[in-house]
Design an enzyme around this catalytic site. Structure first.
Site, PDB file in Angstrom:
ATOM      1  N   THR A  27      55.795  34.945  36.429  1.00  7.05           N
ATOM      2  CA  THR A  27      55.181  36.204  36.008  1.00  7.05           C
ATOM      3  C   THR A  27      55.298  37.238  37.119  1.00  7.05           C
ATOM      4  O   THR A  27      54.882  36.986  38.246  1.00  7.05           O
ATOM      5  CB  THR A  27      53.702  35.967  35.631  1.00  7.05           C
ATOM      6  OG1 THR A  27      53.668  35.208  34.429  1.00  7.05           O
ATOM      7  CG2 THR A  27      52.968  37.280  35.409  1.00  7.05           C
ATOM      8  N   TYR A 182      46.813  28.210  29.385  1.00 10.28           N
ATOM      9  CA  TYR A 182      46.965  29.219  28.330  1.00 10.28           C
ATOM     10  C   TYR A 182      46.670  28.570  26.962  1.00 10.28           C
ATOM     11  O   TYR A 182      46.228  27.432  26.899  1.00 10.28           O
ATOM     12  CB  TYR A 182      48.336  29.897  28.447  1.00 10.28           C
ATOM     13  CG  TYR A 182      48.418  30.592  29.800  1.00 10.28           C
ATOM     14  CD1 TYR A 182      47.594  31.702  30.065  1.00 10.28           C
ATOM     15  CD2 TYR A 182      49.200  30.093  30.829  1.00 10.28           C
ATOM     16  CE1 TYR A 182      47.585  32.296  31.322  1.00 10.28           C
ATOM     17  CE2 TYR A 182      49.186  30.696  32.091  1.00 10.28           C
ATOM     18  CZ  TYR A 182      48.382  31.791  32.328  1.00 10.28           C
ATOM     19  OH  TYR A 182      48.343  32.374  33.566  1.00 10.28           O
ATOM     20  N   ASN A 237      43.101  28.163  35.725  1.00 12.20           N
ATOM     21  CA  ASN A 237      42.480  28.797  34.558  1.00 12.20           C
ATOM     22  C   ASN A 237      41.370  27.940  33.935  1.00 12.20           C
ATOM     23  O   ASN A 237      41.217  27.890  32.714  1.00 12.20           O
ATOM     24  CB  ASN A 237      43.535  29.162  33.494  1.00 12.20           C
ATOM     25  CG  ASN A 237      44.350  30.389  33.891  1.00 12.20           C
ATOM     26  OD1 ASN A 237      43.848  31.293  34.567  1.00 12.20           O
ATOM     27  ND2 ASN A 237      45.610  30.431  33.471  1.00 12.20           N
TER      28      ASN A 237
HETATM   29  C1  PHB Z   1      50.141  33.964  36.512  1.00 12.94           C
HETATM   30  O1  PHB Z   1      50.366  35.110  36.151  1.00 12.94           O
HETATM   31  O2  PHB Z   1      49.461  33.733  37.523  1.00 12.94           O
HETATM   32  C2  PHB Z   1      50.692  32.860  35.754  1.00 12.94           C
HETATM   33  C3  PHB Z   1      51.343  33.091  34.568  1.00 12.94           C
HETATM   34  C4  PHB Z   1      51.861  32.032  33.862  1.00 12.94           C
HETATM   35  C5  PHB Z   1      51.717  30.766  34.360  1.00 12.94           C
HETATM   36  C6  PHB Z   1      51.080  30.531  35.549  1.00 12.94           C
HETATM   37  C7  PHB Z   1      50.572  31.583  36.242  1.00 12.94           C
HETATM   38  O3  PHB Z   1      52.173  29.726  33.681  1.00 12.94           O
END
Ligand code: PHB
Length: 362
Positions: A27, A182, A237
């Site tokens: 990202t 997610y 997360n």
């Molecule tokens: C992040 O933006 O920190 C991020 C995004 C997707 C991922 C892991 C981290 O799978």
């Protein structure tokens, strides 16, 4: 150390690779605004890295609802599809393969990032700890809205439409993002899933959405062009799971039966412990290619492949700072240092200005 295994060609089912150094999804939050559209800056970034055996794109929202961070790209509008096409064309012109990572963030979002200021959705109304990255800066996560059972087909439909769009954008395949806390991971792991319907409770029920989404996407692409990313031991997360081995052994067996391109396993991310977890049990349960990720070096990747622990290895942070990472591995060259301050958002600085060896020595 010879890197003969790492630099040998292989097939991830239908996707043929010239070598086994894969660029992991990263990202970077640099799409054009408004509209979260891939732009020329992103074309430059990906084509600089097209010496990878395979590029997996940054996580890309399948729908407006699937968005969780400011400035991340989507694959749900005509402009986004056209933007991605300029990237796949540039990468293909350099002889690399590129798959799109399909992303729905679930509760890792904020109402200010959602259409009409709606609450983010999740398996259960449980807020994660921490803050969302919005256009106004970091703000505390909210308590998400629990999805109703009758909404589940619409979640699958979001992934299906995004998979169709990815085909139109010229990708070589897609990766279903079921990792890192997610939406799909939120359904998989018990700390975020307290549902009492057919999508919660037992391991079979918690795995249902990931399997249904993968099946639907495989029907669009053909299973041999679909990979799935999981993070069995990840706690990023606010994830928690008391029986990760049983859960992910089951999920892996079910995915194996689909004859997918690859299983992408985050073995190590954000410092979470993997003690007591056996990745070998996943490897032995999956008939397709095993893609290992998380803190590998050229030598440890070579060793993992030589010992049969993995078929290919993906590299994240090293690919940010080293556009020519495979060449550096081959030469045993020093790697550029990563600048943490330019990871997310902004422009070319810390994105397309890391030097390649050729530039550094000329
Ligand atoms: C992040 O933006 O920190 C991020 C995004 C997707 C991922 C892991 C981290 O799978």
């Amino acid at each position: 150390m010879s890197l003969e295994h790492l630099f040998s060609p292989t097939n991830l089912a239908e996707i043929a690779l010239k070598h086994r150094v894969v660029m992991a999804p990263l990202t970077r939050s640099r799409s054009a605004q408004p509209g979260d559209v891939p732009q020329q800056l992103n074309v430059d970034y990906y084509s600089q890295r097209a010496s990878a055996g395979l590029i997996i794109t940054e996580a890309t929202q399948v729908s407006p609802q699937g968005k969780g961070y400011a400035f991340t790209p989507g694959i749900h509008s005509e402009q986004q599809i056209a933007g991605w096409k300029t990237i796949t064309d540039a990468v293909h012109a350099k002889g690399a393969k590129i798959v799109l990572q399909l992303w729905h963030v679930g509760r890792i979002s904020h109402s200010s990032l959602q259409l009409d200021g709606e609450l983010p959705v999740a398996p259960s109304a449980i807020a994660p700890e921490g803050q969302a990255f919005t256009e106004q800066g970091f703000v505390d996560f909210e308590t998400p809205r629990a999805l109703a059972t009758i909404e589940m087909p619409s979640i699958i439909e979001q992934f299906t439409q995004a998979a169709i769009n990815a085909k139109q954008a010229g990708f070589d395949g897609v990766e279903v993002h079921a990792a890192n806390g997610y939406l799909l991971d939120q359904f998989l792991k018990e700390g975020s899933n307290q549902r009492t319907d057919s999508y919660g409770g037992s391991i079979e029920n918690r795995a249902r959405l990931t399997l249904e989404v993968t099946q639907a996407v495989a029907e669009v692409w053909g299973s041999g062009r679909v990979g799935v990313r999981i993070s069995p031991t990840g706690t990023f997360n606010s994830m928690s799971e008391s029986e990760p081995q049983a859960l992910f052994n089951y999920l892996t067996e079910q995915l194996s039966a689909m004859n997918l391109s690859y299983l992408h396993v985050v073995e190590n991310f954000g410092g979470a412990s993997s003690e007591g977890f056996s990745f070998a049990q996943l490897r032995s349960r999956f008939a397709g290619a095993y893609m290992a990720n998380g803190g590998y070096t050229a030598d440890s990747a070579e060793q993992a492949i030589a010992e049969g622990k993995a078929d290919v290895v993906s590299f994240g942070a090293p690919f940010i700072a080293n556009p020519d990472l495979p060449e550096r591995f081959k030469q045993g060259a020093t790697l550029n240092e990563l600048d943490q301050n330019t990871l997310y958002g902004g422009g070319a600085e810390g994105y397309t200005d890391y030097p390649s060896l050729a530039a550094a020595t000329s």
